[in-house]
Design an enzyme around this catalytic site. Structure first.
Site, short mmCIF file in Angstrom:
data_model
loop_
_atom_site.label_atom_id
_atom_site.label_comp_id
_atom_site.label_asym_id
_atom_site.label_seq_id
_atom_site.Cartn_x
_atom_site.Cartn_y
_atom_site.Cartn_z
N GLY B 95 61.27 24.66 47.36
CA GLY B 95 62.40 24.33 46.49
C GLY B 95 63.28 23.30 47.18
O GLY B 95 64.51 23.29 47.03
N ALA B 96 62.65 22.43 47.95
CA ALA B 96 63.39 21.55 48.86
C ALA B 96 64.20 20.49 48.13
O ALA B 96 65.12 19.91 48.71
CB ALA B 96 62.43 20.90 49.85
N ALA B 97 63.89 20.24 46.87
CA ALA B 97 64.67 19.24 46.12
C ALA B 97 65.80 19.88 45.34
O ALA B 97 66.53 19.19 44.63
CB ALA B 97 63.75 18.46 45.18
N GLY B 98 65.97 21.18 45.48
CA GLY B 98 67.00 21.90 44.72
C GLY B 98 68.36 21.87 45.39
O GLY B 98 68.53 21.36 46.50
N ILE B 100 70.37 24.38 46.56
CA ILE B 100 70.58 25.17 47.79
C ILE B 100 70.03 24.42 48.99
O ILE B 100 70.69 24.26 50.02
CB ILE B 100 69.93 26.56 47.65
N SER B 101 68.81 23.91 48.83
CA SER B 101 68.20 23.15 49.93
C SER B 101 69.01 21.91 50.28
O SER B 101 69.07 21.51 51.44
CB SER B 101 66.78 22.72 49.56
N GLN B 196 51.95 31.28 47.65
CA GLN B 196 52.62 30.89 48.90
C GLN B 196 52.32 31.89 50.01
O GLN B 196 52.19 31.52 51.18
CB GLN B 196 54.12 30.72 48.66
N GLY B 214 64.29 32.76 46.51
CA GLY B 214 63.99 32.63 45.08
C GLY B 214 63.89 34.00 44.42
O GLY B 214 63.28 34.92 44.96
N ASP B 243 75.16 38.62 49.54
CA ASP B 243 75.83 39.83 49.04
C ASP B 243 76.72 40.44 50.13
O ASP B 243 77.85 40.85 49.87
CB ASP B 243 74.78 40.84 48.57
N HIS B 271 68.37 42.89 45.66
CA HIS B 271 69.31 41.82 45.32
C HIS B 271 69.38 41.73 43.80
O HIS B 271 68.73 40.89 43.17
CB HIS B 271 68.86 40.50 45.94
#
Lengths: 432, 432
Positions: B95-98, B100-101, B196, B214, B243, B271
């Site tokens: 998710g490196a383009a998101g 959070i990243s 993964q 995720g 949390d 979570h």
């Protein structure tokens, strides 16, 4: 609800305040009330003390920031954590709800910019439109539990938010709307920086360091400086560090060397397409970049566009502007002023040209090679080689900045009359 | 274009590679070619050496990552900078383009997570759709000139991107589409984490630490773990640190104390909305939180919702999810494993329940109070007080996770047959 303050015998005061008031304007549909101004403020203890703090009544906060404060006792904090800490610095940030700030504020709060022994107060300026987003940012900062973050204040009035600021990072500016000319943008943003300059003049620390990021940043910084006569002109900067970082990266790629080997790289002039990344004085592995790369055509034809269009290339890939690396470059710009410059190196920052050693017209904000002892101040390095190519390019950027100044004369006290003659659009691609 | 490698006599090799290839699929309209895989890789010198490196031909890179490499000599790097550095660690991020990243990668590259003596390689996993955005991220990392950042690799195949990873931060997951049930989301994301997990099993370091962000992160982590039998089950984590951070902040606000005074605060379980922020064992200024706050009704009725709905409250203010504070909590989660836990404190992380001291069903990923010696591993603290309230709440979250497991049996090798019986939606507000 009441309000208390705990005052330590040593004079240190710890306050953690949460201000709530009902909004006077009509409430939005999706909520019943709005947090109007919110302050989280825990002042650092002046010194570790064995005595316990006493609870005493707090003076009323007569600013317009809210109706009550909760007060926090931090006397139980681990003295191992706080004993060696410096006095808290106050950092005001405009455009605080924007993308660049969303990176920068967390870098600042983590201690990654001013150091791990430097408690920090963040004073966040937004607009009426971004008020709720500002609260969101403050909430995220809370949730991050940064030990060094001792105060978060948000507001929309620079005369309040800039109060006692030691640093002012002026990131917010209006983006250019459709069909807007550069002269219009100079005017519309100039008005913002006129107001902010006046606010800094009235309420900031008298030695506040001001770094302008919002574009057109050089002329915005000039307007702020000219409207803040109480603050030393030397204290105003416009950000060209992102340009320097990009220039170093391009030199590294071309030389096939890692970027840490690239030093002494100045980007001169305006933060616009007339910027002048200096390959004449740049060093790679301690040797002149021109000798290492040995490609005159590349330097003169490719290098500058590669640097100046990097933001545009990035926005094409990424779909949005380069907020993270801009924030990194702001952090770099601050660190360059708060840590000594390594021997034989320089950093780029756009500062007032008064008394500059290169014959550049006085009274503009122009990026030049600087050094610092790490005390927040700097000196312009006076022995950079200026060859004919560099001289001509510097002249071009200087002329552009003189034209920009002529367009904002109405925003500068006592400016001589001048006609606005900007025709070319030299905004950097990928920037507003 | 050619390819060279510089090999040092001591065996250290420095490579800075840039791989380009034409895309085989038809190009998009707005460009002529695409950077398919891009690698920037400068390996750290094994040791400082007085001898100069020799240029020798590089072995062909037979992975599918591109057609050429540029190679960089970093022998001119200042040994003062690099001599004390540790061996480079490889950190894979999905998710490196998101969003959070976009925060986390810069925290990692700056040294703010693994330390200022820890050079780092970033191996970034995106999707076909985010390929160009990944390149944008890599370009911004380049422009940031982080000395510790020694390699940036991007790709869309986990079997390549996870190669030799010491850490895998699995942030990417599909958001829930309109009308999608939680069971559908478990399945669709479960498939991603099945793949993964298999990829980690095949190519990652055998002692790789895996942290799943995720959502639904506990069960995603379970699926990854069950598909990676070569990797110790203890090495899989799901993120409940955000949390915990939010719980500490709410305790601080309620107690009118600064957040640094709140310790020993575990968030148990899933979570999700069944998470159990533990006020029974939490301490404020070293004293039990229940004694300091002394408001049973607040603890039992308000505290948990305040923590669990914080993300939702934030998204209402901010207009988007809390990427920055999530990234901070990922950094905190890593630091909790790489630095010794202070005496008398704990951190929350969701880990495999095998052999846990609290009688929680085995074979699920459940957040529990942990301690670490700072070696990357942890132990579950076995002496937390479990009162009736806590026991009942923990049971609820446990039952939810058992139900989630039953829904993803088809993604877990040798899982016993079970019916998917999820009815309630317990996704946290403000999360996908």
């Amino acid at each position: 609800m009441g309000s208390r303050t705990l005052v330590q015998p040593g004079g240190g005061r710890q306050v953690l305040a949460l201000n709530l008031k009902a909004r006077s304007a009509k409430p939005s549909k999706r909520q019943l009330f709005v947090v109007a101004e919110r302050t989280i403020d825990v002042r650092t203890r002046a010194a570790a003390t064995a005595e316990r703090p006493l609870a005493v009544p707090q003076q009323e906060d007569n600013e317009n920031y809210g109706v009550f404060r909760l007060t926090y006792d931090i006397s139980n904090e681990d003295p191992k954590l706080t004993r060696t800490w410096k006095k808290t610095i106050k950092v005001a940030v405009s455009g605080a709800a924007g993308q660049i700030s969303n990176h920068l504020l967390f870098m600042l709060a983590s201690g990654g910019v001013f150091g791990l022994d430097q408690p920090i107060s963040l004073q966040l300026l937004g607009s009426e439109r971004s008020r709720e987003a500002l609260e969101g940012v403050a909430m995220e900062l809370e949730d991050s539990l940064y030990p060094l973050l001792r105060e978060v204040k948000i507001g929309i009035d620079p005369h309040k938010v800039f109060k006692d600021a030691d640093w002012a990072l002026l990131i917010g500016a209006k983006p250019r709307g459709p069909g807007m000319e550069r002269a219009d943008l100079l005017d519309i943003n100039g008005q913002i920086f006129q107001e902010q300059g006046k606010a800094l003049n009235e309420v900031a620390s008298e030695d506040v360091r001001v770094l302008v990021v919002g574009n057109p940043c050089n002329t915005n910084a000039l307007i702020a400086m000219e409207n803040a006569p109480r603050i030393p002109r030397k204290n105003f900067h416009a950000l060209t560090r992102l340009d320097e970082n990009r220039a170093k990266c391009q030199l590294a790629l071309k030389a096939e060397r890692f970027y840490t080997s690239v030093t002494n790289t100045c980007v001169w002039g305006n933060h616009s397409t007339t910027q002048v990344p200096d390959f004449v004085n740049a060093k790679i592995g301690g040797e002149p970049a021109e000798q290492v790369i040995n490609d005159d055509k590349w330097f003169k034809e490719d290098f500058t566009p590669k640097v100046a269009t990097r933001g545009g290339a990035l926005i094409k890939k990424w779909g949005r502007s380069s907020a993270a690396s801009t924030a990194v470059s702001v952090a770099d710009a601050i660190k360059s002023l708060t840590t000594p410059t390594p021997e034989g190196d320089c950093f780029s920052t756009a500062v007032c040209t008064d008394g500059n050693p290169y014959g550049i017209a006085e009274g503009i904000i122009f990026s030049m090679p600087c050094r610092s002892k790490g005390d927040g101040s700097y000196e312009v390095i006076d022995d950079f080689i200026i060859d004919d190519w560099l001289r001509a390019k510097i002249k071009e950027s200087e002329e552009e900045l003189l034209k920009e100044r002529a367009c904002v004369g109405h925003l500068i006290p006592n400016a001589p009359p001048a006609a606005c003659e900007i025709t070319l659009d030299t905004m950097l691609p990928g920037e507003n």
